[in-house]
Design an enzyme around this catalytic site. Structure first.
Site, PDB file in Angstrom:
ATOM      1  N   ASP A 276     -22.183   1.823   2.817  1.00 49.65           N
ATOM      2  CA  ASP A 276     -20.925   2.265   2.196  1.00 49.65           C
ATOM      3  C   ASP A 276     -20.478   1.321   1.084  1.00 49.65           C
ATOM      4  O   ASP A 276     -20.071   1.751   0.007  1.00 49.65           O
ATOM      5  CB  ASP A 276     -19.833   2.380   3.259  1.00 49.65           C
ATOM      6  CG  ASP A 276     -20.225   3.346   4.360  1.00 49.65           C
ATOM      7  OD1 ASP A 276     -21.129   4.172   4.130  1.00 49.65           O
ATOM      8  OD2 ASP A 276     -19.641   3.264   5.446  1.00 49.65           O
TER       9      ASP A 276
ATOM     10  N   SER B 251       0.839  -1.198   0.000  1.00 49.36           N
ATOM     11  CA  SER B 251       0.000   0.000   0.000  1.00 49.36           C
ATOM     12  C   SER B 251       0.867   1.237   0.000  1.00 49.36           C
ATOM     13  O   SER B 251       1.855   1.317   0.742  1.00 49.36           O
ATOM     14  CB  SER B 251      -0.896   0.018   1.230  1.00 49.36           C
ATOM     15  OG  SER B 251      -1.419   1.329   1.401  1.00 49.36           O
TER      16      SER B 251
ATOM     17  N   TYR C 209     -20.826   4.835  17.755  1.00 47.67           N
ATOM     18  CA  TYR C 209     -21.579   4.205  16.663  1.00 47.67           C
ATOM     19  C   TYR C 209     -22.256   2.931  17.183  1.00 47.67           C
ATOM     20  O   TYR C 209     -23.455   2.714  16.979  1.00 47.67           O
ATOM     21  CB  TYR C 209     -20.632   3.865  15.500  1.00 47.67           C
ATOM     22  CG  TYR C 209     -21.335   3.314  14.279  1.00 47.67           C
ATOM     23  CD1 TYR C 209     -21.708   4.156  13.237  1.00 47.67           C
ATOM     24  CD2 TYR C 209     -21.639   1.957  14.173  1.00 47.67           C
ATOM     25  CE1 TYR C 209     -22.360   3.655  12.116  1.00 47.67           C
ATOM     26  CE2 TYR C 209     -22.294   1.447  13.063  1.00 47.67           C
ATOM     27  CZ  TYR C 209     -22.647   2.299  12.027  1.00 47.67           C
ATOM     28  OH  TYR C 209     -23.305   1.803  10.930  1.00 47.67           O
TER      29      TYR C 209
HETATM   30  C1  GLA Z   1     -21.019   4.678   8.634  1.00 44.72           C
HETATM   31  C2  GLA Z   1     -21.403   3.225   8.399  1.00 44.72           C
HETATM   32  C3  GLA Z   1     -22.656   3.115   7.524  1.00 44.72           C
HETATM   33  C4  GLA Z   1     -23.772   3.993   8.055  1.00 44.72           C
HETATM   34  C5  GLA Z   1     -23.267   5.400   8.347  1.00 44.72           C
HETATM   35  C6  GLA Z   1     -24.313   6.261   9.007  1.00 44.72           C
HETATM   36  O1  GLA Z   1     -20.608   5.261   7.424  1.00 44.72           O
HETATM   37  O2  GLA Z   1     -20.339   2.542   7.773  1.00 44.72           O
HETATM   38  O3  GLA Z   1     -23.047   1.764   7.452  1.00 44.72           O
HETATM   39  O4  GLA Z   1     -24.371   3.419   9.188  1.00 44.72           O
HETATM   40  O5  GLA Z   1     -22.107   5.391   9.169  1.00 44.72           O
HETATM   41  O6  GLA Z   1     -25.344   6.525   8.144  1.00 44.72           O
END
Ligand code: GLA
Length: 387
Positions: free
Chosen positions: A175, A70, A227
């Protein structure tokens, strides 16, 4: 930009392995237009891909081992069957690569041994999903090199599994879906329950608009723990309400649902998710009708909900949103998981983008924050083989 990053991946491959790659695969970072923390509640999201991409130059190598260079660290990491037999045995940035190999093998695919060289324009730690870009580029490379039967619509789950189970980050499906399934000029309307998608035209140029991304440069403090806590609290609320997920509570049911919950914090979390799902639907309806300009207030309402109800913003982020709106942005919101990352501001044109960026920079200076970064973006394509 992409040409440079692809050239860097090839140069890295040549100097690490003394050979030419068999091909190069690219996957983009993403911004989420609206729909935050709704993905793991089986709800709706509306991300678009950025033109900033991660490129994997790759070729097979015999012997069932994987070697990855990388440009990020200049280091080369090798691992074999033992390291991909169980999660967690490769750590650091290479875990995302080992995780993809692990998840493919878990799903029964015969993954070819490979050499890879990774270069990327997606900034790390800015909330633009550099990890999903890396997973998705590596996944595309391994699928093609091995001739594996894994159509694009099944790849996001697999890449997510690499991140959830191998790397150990409890993220949703947004994502990886964005990195793999987005189309240029469109936002990706994704139903996270059944993973059905609709490509919604999002032609900023044609509408005479621009999208500014401000990198808050706020340190990501406790982002992982917070989170996980938000996710838990949503799951707990769904259980209390007797629904499979918060997606099953509609705005019309919201007051009744809130009355059945026993604490204020959980009520705020639920109110964010339920109203955010509705804002995604409202945004999609406006975009379908070609009324892009009018989505501004929905973006701003989404921000207020993340700030007041989901409580995932930080002072730098709120300052950027306030300054952008005061300088004439049509709407502004934090994008991504929160506790730092980037702010999106919908503005009239390139000149307005500069004016808004200058206003944010001035507001930062007044408060003594580290100067923010900024760039204007257009919706780009999802993961693809370059050559
Ligand atoms: C991060 C997580 C996603 C989503 C966002 C909030 O990016 O990877 O899966 O939960 O936060 O929307």
């Amino acid at each position: 930009m992409t040409d440079d990053v692809a050239a860097r991946a090839t140069a890295g491959f040549r100097s690490a392995y003394g050979a030419q790659p068999a091909g190069r695969w690219a996957a983009p970072g993403r911004a989420n237009l609206i729909g935050e923390h709704t993905d793991y509640n089986d709800g709706f999201v509306l991300p678009f891909a950025l033109s900033l991409r991660t490129v994997a130059a790759a070729a097979t190598q015999p012997g069932g081992t994987w070697t990855v260079w990388s440009e990020l660290t200049g280091e080369t990491v090798s691992f074999g069957a033992a390291e991909v037999a169980a999660p967690g045995r490769v750590t650091g940035w290479a875990a995302y690569v080992a995780g993809v190999v692990w998840a493919l093998r878990e799903a029964g695919h015969a993954v070819p041994g490979a050499r890879l060289a990774i270069a990327s324009d997606v900034p790390l730690g800015s909330g633009l999903s550099s990890s999903a870009a890396l997973e998705s580029a590596v996944l595309a490379a391994l699928v093609d090199l091995g001739g594996l039967d894994l159509p694009a619509e099944r790849r996001p789950r697999l890449a997510q599994r690499a991140e959830n189970a191998y790397v150990g980050a409890p993220t949703g499906i947004m994502d990886q879906s964005a990195a793999i399934r987005c189309r240029a000029g469109h936002a990706l309307f994704l139903d996270c329950r059944d993973e059905s998608v609709e490509h919604i035209p999002f032609d900023l140029d044609a509408a005479g608009l621009a999208m500014l991304v401000v990198d808050s440069r706020a340190p990501h403090r406790h982002a992982d723990g917070e989170y996980a806590a938000r996710r838990k609290s949503c799951e707990h609320a769904a259980e209390q309400l007797g629904v499979p997920a918060l997606r099953d509570v509609s705005v019309a049911d919201l007051d009744g649902a809130l009355a059945r919950l026993d604490d204020d914090e959980t009520r705020r979390r639920v109110r964010h998710v339920v109203t955010e799902d509705q804002r995604v639907l409202d945004t999609v309806a406006l975009l379908r009708a070609g009324r892009i300009r009018e989505i501004g207030p929905l973006l701003t309402a989404s921000h207020a909900s993340m700030r007041d109800d989901f409580e995932i913003t930080v002072p730098e982020i709120d300052t950027a949103v306030e300054a952008a709106l005061a300088a004439g942005a049509l709407g502004a919101r934090m994008t991504g998981g929160g506790f730092g990352g980037c702010v999106l501001a919908l503005v009239d044109d390139a000149a307005a983008a500069e004016a808004v960026a200058a206003a944010v920079t001035a507001a930062y200076a007044e408060r003594g924050f580290t100067a923010p970064g900024h760039v204007t973006v257009l919706p780009g394509p999802g993961a693809t083989r370059l050559d």
